[in-house]
Scaffold this motif. Structure first.
Motif, PDB file in Angstrom:
ATOM      1  N   PRO A  34       0.810  -1.217   0.000  1.00  0.00           N
ATOM      2  CA  PRO A  34       0.000   0.000   0.000  1.00  0.00           C
ATOM      3  C   PRO A  34       0.844   1.268   0.000  1.00  0.00           C
ATOM      4  N   VAL A  35       0.199   2.365  -0.366  1.00  0.00           N
ATOM      5  CA  VAL A  35       0.838   3.682  -0.299  1.00  0.00           C
ATOM      6  C   VAL A  35       0.774   4.171   1.141  1.00  0.00           C
ATOM      7  N   PRO A  36       1.906   4.481   1.768  1.00  0.00           N
ATOM      8  CA  PRO A  36       1.877   4.915   3.168  1.00  0.00           C
ATOM      9  C   PRO A  36       1.282   6.317   3.311  1.00  0.00           C
ATOM     10  N   LYS A  37       0.667   6.565   4.443  1.00  0.00           N
ATOM     11  CA  LYS A  37       0.155   7.895   4.743  1.00  0.00           C
ATOM     12  C   LYS A  37       1.267   8.738   5.330  1.00  0.00           C
ATOM     13  N   PHE A  38       1.453   9.925   4.778  1.00  0.00           N
ATOM     14  CA  PHE A  38       2.508  10.828   5.255  1.00  0.00           C
ATOM     15  C   PHE A  38       2.032  11.568   6.492  1.00  0.00           C
ATOM     16  N   ALA A 114      13.183   2.336   3.560  1.00  0.00           N
ATOM     17  CA  ALA A 114      11.950   3.057   3.256  1.00  0.00           C
ATOM     18  C   ALA A 114      10.827   2.555   4.152  1.00  0.00           C
ATOM     19  N   GLU A 115       9.630   3.087   3.944  1.00  0.00           N
ATOM     20  CA  GLU A 115       8.470   2.687   4.739  1.00  0.00           C
ATOM     21  C   GLU A 115       8.241   1.175   4.657  1.00  0.00           C
ATOM     22  N   TYR A 116       7.615   0.640   5.701  1.00  0.00           N
ATOM     23  CA  TYR A 116       7.267  -0.781   5.808  1.00  0.00           C
ATOM     24  C   TYR A 116       8.490  -1.692   5.829  1.00  0.00           C
ATOM     25  N   GLY A 117       9.661  -1.141   6.140  1.00  0.00           N
ATOM     26  CA  GLY A 117      10.856  -1.959   6.203  1.00  0.00           C
ATOM     27  C   GLY A 117      11.450  -2.314   4.855  1.00  0.00           C
ATOM     28  N   PHE A 118      10.972  -1.687   3.784  1.00  0.00           N
ATOM     29  CA  PHE A 118      11.535  -1.938   2.463  1.00  0.00           C
ATOM     30  C   PHE A 118      12.975  -1.435   2.424  1.00  0.00           C
ATOM     31  N   SER A 119      13.830  -2.143   1.668  1.00  0.00           N
ATOM     32  CA  SER A 119      15.241  -1.771   1.628  1.00  0.00           C
ATOM     33  C   SER A 119      15.831  -2.048   0.253  1.00  0.00           C
ATOM     34  N   HIS A 147       3.862   8.108  -6.297  1.00  0.00           N
ATOM     35  CA  HIS A 147       5.209   8.103  -6.874  1.00  0.00           C
ATOM     36  C   HIS A 147       6.299   8.359  -5.837  1.00  0.00           C
ATOM     37  N   GLY A 148       5.941   8.321  -4.547  1.00  0.00           N
ATOM     38  CA  GLY A 148       6.979   8.329  -3.528  1.00  0.00           C
ATOM     39  C   GLY A 148       7.009   9.499  -2.574  1.00  0.00           C
ATOM     40  N   PHE A 149       6.086  10.470  -2.686  1.00  0.00           N
ATOM     41  CA  PHE A 149       6.078  11.592  -1.753  1.00  0.00           C
ATOM     42  C   PHE A 149       6.049  11.071  -0.312  1.00  0.00           C
ATOM     43  N   PRO A 150       6.859  11.653   0.569  1.00  0.00           N
ATOM     44  CA  PRO A 150       7.611  12.908   0.396  1.00  0.00           C
ATOM     45  C   PRO A 150       9.029  12.759  -0.151  1.00  0.00           C
ATOM     46  N   LEU A 151       9.512  11.519  -0.330  1.00  0.00           N
ATOM     47  CA  LEU A 151      10.923  11.368  -0.696  1.00  0.00           C
ATOM     48  C   LEU A 151      11.150  10.025  -1.380  1.00  0.00           C
ATOM     49  N   ARG A 152      11.782  10.080  -2.531  1.00  0.00           N
ATOM     50  CA  ARG A 152      12.217   8.848  -3.192  1.00  0.00           C
ATOM     51  C   ARG A 152      13.648   9.041  -3.673  1.00  0.00           C
ATOM     52  N   LEU A 153      14.369   7.952  -3.736  1.00  0.00           N
ATOM     53  CA  LEU A 153      15.733   7.997  -4.246  1.00  0.00           C
ATOM     54  C   LEU A 153      15.712   7.717  -5.741  1.00  0.00           C
ATOM     55  N   TRP A 166       9.356   6.528  -0.791  1.00  0.00           N
ATOM     56  CA  TRP A 166       9.036   6.720   0.641  1.00  0.00           C
ATOM     57  C   TRP A 166      10.246   6.437   1.536  1.00  0.00           C
ATOM     58  N   VAL A 167      11.383   6.993   1.147  1.00  0.00           N
ATOM     59  CA  VAL A 167      12.643   6.735   1.853  1.00  0.00           C
ATOM     60  C   VAL A 167      12.614   7.359   3.243  1.00  0.00           C
ATOM     61  N   ARG A 168      13.215   6.642   4.194  1.00  0.00           N
ATOM     62  CA  ARG A 168      13.297   7.136   5.567  1.00  0.00           C
ATOM     63  C   ARG A 168      14.714   7.148   6.123  1.00  0.00           C
ATOM     64  N   GLY A 169      15.679   6.566   5.418  1.00  0.00           N
ATOM     65  CA  GLY A 169      17.026   6.600   5.972  1.00  0.00           C
ATOM     66  C   GLY A 169      18.033   5.815   5.160  1.00  0.00           C
ATOM     67  N   VAL A 170      19.288   5.958   5.575  1.00  0.00           N
ATOM     68  CA  VAL A 170      20.414   5.296   4.924  1.00  0.00           C
ATOM     69  C   VAL A 170      21.290   4.658   5.995  1.00  0.00           C
ATOM     70  N   GLU A 171      21.638   3.424   5.768  1.00  0.00           N
ATOM     71  CA  GLU A 171      22.556   2.696   6.643  1.00  0.00           C
ATOM     72  C   GLU A 171      23.888   2.514   5.925  1.00  0.00           C
ATOM     73  N   TYR A 172      24.970   2.962   6.552  1.00  0.00           N
ATOM     74  CA  TYR A 172      26.307   2.746   6.006  1.00  0.00           C
ATOM     75  C   TYR A 172      26.793   1.351   6.407  1.00  0.00           C
ATOM     76  N   MET A 173      27.333   0.620   5.422  1.00  0.00           N
ATOM     77  CA  MET A 173      27.720  -0.767   5.680  1.00  0.00           C
ATOM     78  C   MET A 173      29.169  -1.006   5.253  1.00  0.00           C
ATOM     79  N   THR A 174      29.861  -1.828   5.994  1.00  0.00           N
ATOM     80  CA  THR A 174      31.243  -2.187   5.666  1.00  0.00           C
ATOM     81  C   THR A 174      31.313  -3.484   4.862  1.00  0.00           C
ATOM     82  N   ALA A 175      30.167  -4.078   4.571  1.00  0.00           N
ATOM     83  CA  ALA A 175      30.070  -5.254   3.702  1.00  0.00           C
ATOM     84  C   ALA A 175      28.685  -5.238   3.066  1.00  0.00           C
ATOM     85  N   ASP A 176      28.573  -5.847   1.925  1.00  0.00           N
ATOM     86  CA  ASP A 176      27.309  -5.849   1.192  1.00  0.00           C
ATOM     87  C   ASP A 176      26.337  -6.860   1.791  1.00  0.00           C
TER      88      ASP A 176
END
Length: 210
Positions: A34-38, A114-119, A147-153, A166-176
């Motif tokens: 579903p489309v998340p509510k902002f 992103a929302e709903y734990g999508f990554s 189409h992704g409001f408020p934020l899409r990469l 629906w991006v919510r954050g970035v995790e820096y990783m030292t391995a893929d």
């Protein structure tokens, strides 16, 4: 902010399509779930993981949208085989986030959450590209919720699933490690020019070490 920029039209604006792609007029809505509510009062953008200072960095919606705004003209190539050519994407460049909240020297990849734990996982070089942008606008207009409001990469050099809505954050990783669609059979890199659609096409070095 959010105003269209000058660009070529007609044949001069058409770039060669990656293999297997077709030119799309308009912008189809494609997503899973579903489309998340902002809810602006609850919205937060986080940078965490292997940051240079070891700290988590957070912005609320007002703070994030106040970061320096930029635009890029870039194509969008969907793994479902449509390509949208020459769109103007406006928002916050990924390089701005890397400058404000730098990764540790050992970081090689990022996971975009992103929302709903999508990554979606990306090589650091792809994330750090001057053309990678956290988009809030397309062609001078705010993104719609579908189409992704408020934020899409937007990562123009990769298939569009690598740029979540629906991006919510970035995790820096030292391995893929694989993201949502990568765990479900999609290619770990996702380069449309090499037609890297599915995991069975992966070559040594394309995926995480087992």
């Amino acid at each position: 902010m959010g105003q269209p920029v000058e660009r070529e039209s007609g044949e001069a604006a058409q770039s060669e399509l990656p293999p297997g792609q077709r030119l799309q007029r308009g912008w189809p809505v494609t997503h899973y779930g579903p489309v998340p509510k902002f809810r602006p009062e609850r919205w937060e953008f986080r940078v965490f993981g292997a940051t240079a200072d070891g700290e988590k960095h957070c912005w609320n919606h007002e703070e994030f949208t106040a970061l320096p705004y930029a635009s890029v003209i870039a194509d969008l190539h969907c793994v479902t085989k449509f390509s949208m050519i020459g769109a103007e994407w406006g928002g916050i460049p990924a390089r701005t986030i890397l400058d404000i909240a730098p990764p540790a020297p050992t970081v090689t990849h990022v996971m975009v959450w992103a929302e709903y734990g999508f990554s979606s996982n990306l090589r650091l070089d792809d994330f750090a590209s001057d053309r990678t942008i956290f988009a809030t606008h397309k062609d001078g207009e705010l993104l719609t919720a579908e189409h992704g409001f408020p934020l899409r990469l937007v990562v123009p050099q990769l298939y569009a699933w690598k740029g979540p809505k629906w991006v919510r954050g970035v995790e820096y990783m030292t391995a893929d490690r694989r993201g949502f669609w990568e765990e479900r059979g999609y290619h770990n890199v996702g380069n449309p020019w090499r037609e890297q659609r599915y995991s069975y096409q992966e070559e040594p070095g394309d995926g995480p070490e087992l």
